[in-house]
Enzyme design. Structure first.
Site, PDB file in Angstrom:
ATOM      1  N   LEU A   1       0.831  -1.211   0.000  1.00 46.15           N
ATOM      2  CA  LEU A   1       0.000   0.000   0.000  1.00 46.15           C
ATOM      3  C   LEU A   1       0.865   1.261   0.000  1.00 46.15           C
ATOM      4  CD1 LEU A   1      -2.902   1.043   0.040  1.00 46.15           C
ATOM      5  CD2 LEU A   1      -2.731   1.205   2.522  1.00 46.15           C
TER       6      LEU A   1
ATOM      7  N   SER B   1      18.567  14.760   9.852  1.00 47.02           N
ATOM      8  CA  SER B   1      18.629  14.063   8.578  1.00 47.02           C
ATOM      9  C   SER B   1      18.362  15.020   7.427  1.00 47.02           C
ATOM     10  CB  SER B   1      17.611  12.929   8.559  1.00 47.02           C
ATOM     11  OG  SER B   1      16.328  13.433   8.788  1.00 47.02           O
TER      12      SER B   1
ATOM     13  N   GLU C   1      22.852  12.278   8.274  1.00 46.76           N
ATOM     14  CA  GLU C   1      22.349  10.936   8.648  1.00 46.76           C
ATOM     15  C   GLU C   1      22.192   9.969   7.470  1.00 46.76           C
ATOM     16  OE1 GLU C   1      19.038  11.070  11.417  1.00 46.76           O
ATOM     17  OE2 GLU C   1      19.827  12.859  12.400  1.00 46.76           O
TER      18      GLU C   1
ATOM     19  N   ASP D   1      18.521  12.696  20.412  1.00 40.17           N
ATOM     20  CA  ASP D   1      17.087  12.798  20.120  1.00 40.17           C
ATOM     21  C   ASP D   1      16.262  11.967  21.075  1.00 40.17           C
ATOM     22  OD1 ASP D   1      17.400  14.422  17.870  1.00 40.17           O
ATOM     23  OD2 ASP D   1      17.771  12.704  16.567  1.00 40.17           O
TER      24      ASP D   1
ATOM     25  N   HIS E   1       6.384  17.250   7.562  1.00 38.94           N
ATOM     26  CA  HIS E   1       5.632  16.046   7.203  1.00 38.94           C
ATOM     27  C   HIS E   1       4.787  16.267   5.960  1.00 38.94           C
ATOM     28  CE1 HIS E   1       6.587  15.979  11.470  1.00 38.94           C
ATOM     29  NE2 HIS E   1       6.886  14.726  11.229  1.00 38.94           N
TER      30      HIS E   1
HETATM   31  N1  GLN Z   1      17.632  13.400  14.050  1.00 39.94           N
HETATM   32  C1  GLN Z   1      16.511  12.727  13.499  1.00 39.94           C
HETATM   33  C2  GLN Z   1      16.285  13.163  12.061  1.00 39.94           C
HETATM   34  O1  GLN Z   1      16.520  14.272  11.759  1.00 39.94           O
HETATM   35  C3  GLN Z   1      15.268  12.971  14.285  1.00 39.94           C
HETATM   36  C4  GLN Z   1      14.104  12.264  13.669  1.00 39.94           C
HETATM   37  C5  GLN Z   1      12.848  12.310  14.512  1.00 39.94           C
HETATM   38  O2  GLN Z   1      12.690  13.129  15.368  1.00 39.94           O
HETATM   39  N2  GLN Z   1      11.928  11.442  14.247  1.00 39.94           N
HETATM   40  O3  GLN Z   1      15.867  12.411  11.227  1.00 39.94           O
END
Ligand code: GLN
Ligand code: ZN
Length: 760
Positions: free
Chosen positions: A17, A434, A485, A600, A696
């Protein structure tokens, strides 16, 4: 004994999906083709459940994005901004879920929040004065018919009215009570539609009942269900709860005219006591959630059958069920070819849980189940001594002292020292870590994973990505840089892979939100770091620039919360084991010349117990110290950052301050900055970077929009405490959105800086 499944995963056993939806977003397939993929996924999960003889199989547990959003759409709760786009049903759904920025208009997505204490996210319905709730869709009816055509009688699942109203966000002048009449009418209409199609049972999910309920909420709940059950026709209603116990509403619950009640006997610690002390009505079915929908270990049959016996002593008719939807576990063990049989034997994913339900249901019928081969095999397995035990680690955890959990000097003192040290401008700009995982980045990883390139070739590429990322950030004028990252696909899996005690799956994906899935690693034994994990990458990145580059780690609570934990030792013990490992990494980074380290804790809020009375004793009393353990050993000049996602942490703002980081960044744009009030009112000491824009969603926020956001923030945050950053990591975005968004962000920071300096 009959068996039931609260809900089944829906992303597809190989994430079909996800891939189809993403193709649809890119315009590569049609809506019809996407819908066909959904249909195949449903077909397979119904087939599996039927094969294992599950008596109560769900329908309408499928979703193209999220079940709460589906319910909002079914009830016609579509804010006018989305209506104005005049899109078809599917595209309206995606516009609400992901935001929309195309020819028809420019609208941000609905807010997204964590689903109770899980890593699943739902979209927050918006109810305003102008919202008129009325039955506006056909999805549950169609999916019921679809199953029926395949010879499967299902119980359609709907989000219940109480939880719907509890999760919704209300516009100015609107409140839950205003919607009750229309809401009831809409549900009754839905019931009527079901009845006329021959539906026998409907499941109403009411997880909001396991929260601490106020008298008003309780009244609202009782009122809703009294009205709702008046006109349910022949339909049978199953009121399903999960993630906790129903101590605040048990008395009302058992008096309702519903036909079944689903209780979680795993996370709902008080449920067994409620049933045994207060009894359970003989005329209702008790759906006993005893097969864990949230963890991947095989059930201990002795425990399950023991509890079941106890429940049966107090309730007339019991159905064996999952503790919650199986949405929170992966599809099937079948795709795992790398785990040894010895390890795999301990696991049970969604499909295997169906077999467990079948075996357990069978054992309840046996005269003496302790003699049956299924039972004996299960007990041999769960009682056996497991691999990856490490005495040394256990001793280290026992030896932890208060001193190792406390950083000196205090934060105010450090702030002065670090201002001197870094000489950063006012409103320093940075990112969360990232950068986009481009096709090339993913290709490099997949070649390496398939064994087509060796580690040296893989790393060479990673270093090239890092070098480019650093130069892009310099070019854009960011102040504190990140390495991007590129070496990790997931912030938890990556660390797990580098820690002893962890095991990994290949395809065990779990939906996090929409098309985004995570593959949580499994804590199988005691956790230990055997060598440095991130140091080389960070050192390389730092060598390419004079600006500080943040070392980037994941904190112990998040690693724990996003892993499948053990069930044989406490969460606290696991958190400290991981904390020791991260502390070692922090100290190695510092030794290697990394001056800012971000740890984090994206998921810290996630496992906060649903009930307030459990917050400290069950969680915060060890979670916050486990974080401090990681950084308390660094020099005063080393700046510690942390980052948290989504959640509203207004209520634990003091505890967040007690993590004793120097800087924290967090999501704020989708939850409309309410957190900033808490920051101002609580005298929050940590410097803050509230997300200036929502990563997002693929839309590119304009300079004006971000400047406006910063101006808003400055009304609540002291200028010398404010950092400027996006609200989360950029890995899910494309470069084409990321660069213009960051340029606008940096420019917005420059403008407010200029104004601030001029204003002085
Ligand atoms: N350091 C991570 C990133 O930037 C944090 C990701 C997150 O908070 N989910 O991807
Ligand atoms: Zn985040």
């Amino acid at each position: 004994m009959q068996s039931a499944v609260v809900g089944f995963p829906r992303i597809g056993k190989l994430r079909e999906l996800k891939f189809a939806s993403e193709k649809y977003f890119r315009g590569e397939i049609s809506g019809q083709e996407l819908k066909q993929v959904g249909k195949e996924i449903r077909k397979e999960s119904w087939k599996w459940q039927k094969e294992q003889g599950i008596s109560f199989i769900s329908s309408n547990d499928f979703s193209f994005y999220d079940g709460v959003l589906d319910m909002a759409l079914l009830l016609g709760a579509i804010p006018s901004d989305y209506k104005k786009l005049k899109l078809n049903e599917l595209d309206t759904l995606f516009a609400m879920a992901r935001g929309y920025q195309k020819r028809a208009g420019d609208v941000p997505a609905l807010a997204m929040k964590k689903w109770f204490n899980t890593n699943y996210h739902y979209l927050v319905p918006e109810l305003g004065k102008e919202t008129k709730l009325t039955l506006s869709g056909t999805k549950p009816f169609e999916e019921y018919e679809e199953a029926k055509e395949q010879g499967v009688e299902t119980k359609p699942v709907l989000l219940g009215p109480f939880t719907f109203l509890s999760l919704a966000r209300y516009g100015k002048g609107a409140k839950a009570r205003d919607f009750v009449t229309d809401l009831i009418r809409a549900y009754q209409e839905i019931f009527h539609q079901f009845s006329s199609r021959g539906v026998q049972w409907v499941q109403l999910d009411e997880p909001a009942l396991v929260k601490d309920l106020t008298a008003d909420e309780l009244k609202l709940f009782e009122g809703l269900y009294q009205q709702l059950t008046e006109k349910k026709e022949r339909l049978k209603l199953l009121l399903q709860t999960y993630f906790g116990d129903v101590r605040d509403c048990y008395d009302s619950l058992i008096q309702l005219k519903v036909d079944g009640i689903g209780l979680d006997f795993l996370e709902g610690r008080k449920n067994l006591e409620l049933v045994t002390k207060k009894g359970f009505p003989q005329d209702k079915l008790l759906f006993a959630g005893l097969v864990n929908g949230k963890n991947i270990w095989k059930s201990d049959y002795e425990k399950v059958l023991g509890t079941l016996k106890e429940i049966q002593g107090h309730a007339g008719q019991v159905v064996l069920s999952t503790s919650c939807s199986l949405l929170h576990v992966p599809y099937t063990l079948e795709n795992e070819s790398k785990l040894t049989e010895e390890i795999k034997a301990h696991f049970s994913f969604a499909r295997e849980k169906l077999e467990e339900l079948k075996e357990l249901a069978f054992l309840t019928e046996c005269e003496d189940y302790t003699q049956e081969k299924e039972y004996l095999a299960n007990q041999r397995l769960v009682k056996a001594k497991r691999c990856f035990q490490n005495e040394q680690v256990r001793v280290a955890v026992e030896g932890l002292t208060e001193k190792m959990l406390t950083r000196v000097p205090d934060r105010a003192e450090r702030e002065k020292i670090q201002r001197e040290e870094f000489q950063l401008p006012l409103f320093p700009t940075t990112t969360i870590g990232s950068f986009p995982q481009t096709k090339e980045v993913k290709k490099n990883r997949s070649l390496y994973k398939k064994g087509e390139i060796d580690k040296a070739a893989y790393d060479k590429q990673v270093y090239a990505f890092i070098a480019e990322c650093i130069s892009k950030q310099e070019e854009m004028g960011l102040d504190v840089l990140v390495h991007g990252e590129y070496e990790r696909n997931d912030m938890v899996e990556f660390f797990g892979e580098n820690l002893e005690g962890y095991v990994f799956t290949q395809k065990a994906w779990v939906q996090s939100y929409g098309t985004r899935c995570v593959k949580p690693p499994i804590i199988f034994g005691d956790v230990k770091r055997s060598c440095p994990i991130t140091v080389d990458y960070s050192v390389f990145a730092q060598s390419r620039t004079k600006k500080p580059v943040k070392g980037m780690l994941t904190g112990p609570v998040t690693i724990l919360n996003w892993s499948f934990p053990r069930e044989d030792i406490s969460l606290k013990e696991m958190a400290f084991q991981i904390g020791i490992a991260i502390r070692e990494e922090v100290l190695d980074l510092e030794k290697a010349g990394i001056r800012i380290i971000q740890i984090d804790e994206a998921a810290l809020k996630e496992k906060l117990p649903i009930r307030k009375s459990d917050w400290y004793s069950e969680y915060l009393d060890w979670a916050i110290p486990a974080f401090r353990l990681c950084h308390s050993g660094v020099r005063p000049t080393t700046q510690i950052h942390t980052h948290m996602c989504y959640s509203e942490f207004n209520e634990i703002i003091k505890d967040i301050d007690h993590m004793d980081a120097d800087v924290i960044s967090f999501e704020a744009s989708r939850s409309k900055l309410t957190l900033l009030d808490a920051i101002r009112d609580s005298g929050f000491e940590t410097q803050v970077g509230p997300g200036v824009y929502d990563i997002h969603s693929p839309r590119i926020p304009s300079l004006k929009e971000m400047k406006g956001t910063l101006d808003q923030m400055l009304k609540k945050v002291k200028p010398d405490k404010l950092w400027v950053n996006p609200d989360c990591g950029l890995k899910t975005r494309g470069m084409e959105e990321t660069l213009p968004s960051l340029r606008n962000m940096v420019e917005a920071a420059r403008l407010v800086r200029e104004e601030a300096v001029r204003g002085k």
